[in-house]
Design a protein around this motif. Structure first.
Motif: not given
Length: 78
Positions: A11-16, A19-21, A41-46
């Motif tokens: 969850e922290a990785l996804r949030s990061c 945030e960075k994007r 692809y981006i939606t699935h990651i986030e």
């Protein structure tokens, strides 16, 4: 579903990444184009529907413009 997708660190990785994007002023579609991927692809990651591997993290960091080592240090504390 993998046990890692619901972990605090994932969850922290996804949030990061989100945030960075956003700090880079990129929309999901912009990031997807730079990665030569579909927006989904981006939606699935986030949204946590896709796990993020090391190589993917490095590619995201390179395209977005953040230090993956610093991101990992932040995520490690989660």
């Amino acid at each position: 579903m993998s046990r890692y997708r619901n972990s605090p660190r994932h969850e922290a990785l996804r949030s990061c990444i989100v945030e960075k994007r956003r700090k880079a002023g990129l929309r999901q579609i912009d990031l997807a184009k730079r990665l030569k991927r579909y927006q989904s692809y981006i939606t699935h990651i986030e949204t946590g529907q896709k796990e993020i591997g090391v190589v993917e993290l490095l590619e995201l960091a390179e395209v977005i413009g953040f230090d993956p080592i610093q991101a990992l240090k932040r995520i490690k504390r989660a």
